[in-house]
Design a protein around this motif. Sequence first.
Motif, PDB file in Angstrom:
ATOM      1  N   GLU A   4       0.830  -1.199   0.000  1.00 35.10           N
ATOM      2  CA  GLU A   4       0.000   0.000   0.000  1.00 35.10           C
ATOM      3  C   GLU A   4       0.864   1.249   0.000  1.00 35.10           C
ATOM      4  OE1 GLU A   4      -2.525  -0.286   3.350  1.00 35.10           O
ATOM      5  OE2 GLU A   4      -3.572  -2.046   2.594  1.00 35.10           O
ATOM      6  N   GLN A   5       2.005   1.174   0.691  1.00 36.68           N
ATOM      7  CA  GLN A   5       2.866   2.344   0.767  1.00 36.68           C
ATOM      8  C   GLN A   5       3.605   2.580  -0.546  1.00 36.68           C
ATOM      9  OE1 GLN A   5       5.397   1.691   4.062  1.00 36.68           O
ATOM     10  NE2 GLN A   5       3.800   2.081   5.609  1.00 36.68           N
ATOM     11  N   THR A  43       0.122  13.028  -3.937  1.00 37.51           N
ATOM     12  CA  THR A  43       0.607  11.656  -3.833  1.00 37.51           C
ATOM     13  C   THR A  43       1.919  11.628  -3.054  1.00 37.51           C
ATOM     14  OG1 THR A  43      -0.381  11.194  -5.975  1.00 37.51           O
ATOM     15  CG2 THR A  43       1.212   9.610  -5.167  1.00 37.51           C
ATOM     16  N   LEU A  44       2.789  12.554  -3.312  1.00 38.25           N
ATOM     17  CA  LEU A  44       4.057  12.647  -2.604  1.00 38.25           C
ATOM     18  C   LEU A  44       3.826  12.911  -1.115  1.00 38.25           C
ATOM     19  CD1 LEU A  44       7.127  12.645  -2.861  1.00 38.25           C
ATOM     20  CD2 LEU A  44       7.019  15.099  -3.271  1.00 38.25           C
ATOM     21  N   ILE A  45       2.893  13.805  -0.808  1.00 34.29           N
ATOM     22  CA  ILE A  45       2.575  14.116   0.590  1.00 34.29           C
ATOM     23  C   ILE A  45       2.031  12.868   1.289  1.00 34.29           C
ATOM     24  CG2 ILE A  45       1.011  15.414   2.086  1.00 34.29           C
ATOM     25  CD1 ILE A  45       1.293  17.741   0.081  1.00 34.29           C
ATOM     26  N   VAL A  46       1.160  12.143   0.608  1.00 32.13           N
ATOM     27  CA  VAL A  46       0.583  10.922   1.175  1.00 32.13           C
ATOM     28  C   VAL A  46       1.685   9.889   1.418  1.00 32.13           C
ATOM     29  CG1 VAL A  46      -0.919   8.964   0.654  1.00 32.13           C
ATOM     30  CG2 VAL A  46      -1.724  11.287   0.277  1.00 32.13           C
ATOM     31  N   LYS A  47       2.637   9.774   0.475  1.00 30.91           N
ATOM     32  CA  LYS A  47       3.743   8.822   0.632  1.00 30.91           C
ATOM     33  C   LYS A  47       4.612   9.200   1.826  1.00 30.91           C
ATOM     34  CE  LYS A  47       4.294   7.144  -4.069  1.00 30.91           C
ATOM     35  NZ  LYS A  47       5.180   7.039  -5.215  1.00 30.91           N
ATOM     36  N   ALA A  50       2.709   8.360   4.956  1.00 32.54           N
ATOM     37  CA  ALA A  50       2.691   6.911   5.172  1.00 32.54           C
ATOM     38  C   ALA A  50       4.043   6.436   5.699  1.00 32.54           C
ATOM     39  CB  ALA A  50       2.339   6.194   3.871  1.00 32.54           C
ATOM     40  N   TRP A  51       5.139   6.980   5.099  1.00 32.83           N
ATOM     41  CA  TRP A  51       6.479   6.616   5.569  1.00 32.83           C
ATOM     42  C   TRP A  51       6.662   7.020   7.028  1.00 32.83           C
ATOM     43  CZ3 TRP A  51      10.264  10.005   7.274  1.00 32.83           C
ATOM     44  CH2 TRP A  51      11.501   9.426   7.592  1.00 32.83           C
ATOM     45  N   THR A  55       7.271   4.661  10.157  1.00 33.37           N
ATOM     46  CA  THR A  55       8.445   4.814  11.023  1.00 33.37           C
ATOM     47  C   THR A  55       8.025   4.865  12.490  1.00 33.37           C
ATOM     48  OG1 THR A  55       9.577   6.028   9.279  1.00 33.37           O
ATOM     49  CG2 THR A  55      10.456   6.252  11.496  1.00 33.37           C
ATOM     50  N   LEU A  56       6.972   5.638  12.783  1.00 36.52           N
ATOM     51  CA  LEU A  56       6.485   5.721  14.165  1.00 36.52           C
ATOM     52  C   LEU A  56       6.008   4.360  14.680  1.00 36.52           C
ATOM     53  CD1 LEU A  56       4.548   9.118  14.186  1.00 36.52           C
ATOM     54  CD2 LEU A  56       6.792   8.631  15.163  1.00 36.52           C
ATOM     55  N   VAL A  57       5.277   3.647  13.851  1.00 36.35           N
ATOM     56  CA  VAL A  57       4.768   2.328  14.246  1.00 36.35           C
ATOM     57  C   VAL A  57       5.931   1.367  14.479  1.00 36.35           C
ATOM     58  CG1 VAL A  57       3.489   0.306  13.439  1.00 36.35           C
ATOM     59  CG2 VAL A  57       2.495   2.578  13.214  1.00 36.35           C
ATOM     60  N   ARG A  58       6.914   1.373  13.548  1.00 34.00           N
ATOM     61  CA  ARG A  58       8.070   0.483  13.720  1.00 34.00           C
ATOM     62  C   ARG A  58       8.849   0.820  14.986  1.00 34.00           C
ATOM     63  NH1 ARG A  58       7.857   0.927   8.260  1.00 34.00           N
ATOM     64  NH2 ARG A  58       9.309   2.677   8.123  1.00 34.00           N
ATOM     65  N   ARG A  59       9.001   2.132  15.244  1.00 34.04           N
ATOM     66  CA  ARG A  59       9.709   2.556  16.453  1.00 34.04           C
ATOM     67  C   ARG A  59       8.951   2.093  17.700  1.00 34.04           C
ATOM     68  NH1 ARG A  59      10.743   8.744  16.745  1.00 34.04           N
ATOM     69  NH2 ARG A  59      11.905   8.254  14.851  1.00 34.04           N
TER      70      ARG A  59
END
Length: 178
Positions: A4-5, A43-47, A50-51, A55-59
């Motif tokens: 999705e990302q 689209t760039l802002i959404v990407k 999402a990134w 990153t927050l979720v992974r952290r």
Amino acid sequence: MDEEQSKPEEPTGRVPQEKQPDDLSAETKKAKPQENQELSEKTLIVKIQAWWRGTLVRRALLHAALRAWIIQGWWRMILPKIMEKRRQSVLDSFQREQWAVVSVQSWIRMWRVRRRYCQVLRAVRIIQSHWRCHICASRGVIKGHYRITASQMHLELEILLGSGPCIVSECIPLPIKQ
């Protein structure tokens, strides 16, 4: 990254445009590149969003995993101590039970031995009394009585032997001091 990302996302509420015929006016052709540029910026802002969220979720997941790892290590360190205490308490209670059982068994054995000893002692006394009576009868018995008067002592003895009785009577004058 997730599928999705990596896919460009379209803003919500917009329907993708179908291909338009070639005979459109010039204004429509000029509006198309501006719209595409706006779409690519979104689209760039959404990407990027999402990134950042990823990153927050992974952290957060990494922190949670590290905390879980620390707790697991602590628990692995504490668990043997808890098990040792539990084992020791079970061993102590078992030892107390064993001591109580041994103590009760000891008392019962002592009581039985003492009872048997008293039975044997009673039997020994009976045997001894019968034996003494038998020995006295076989050796002989001296029975007698006496009577004292003012000047004499009257003595009468009966001697019993195995062969027959012998009776002795005597009068003994007493010396009187004057």
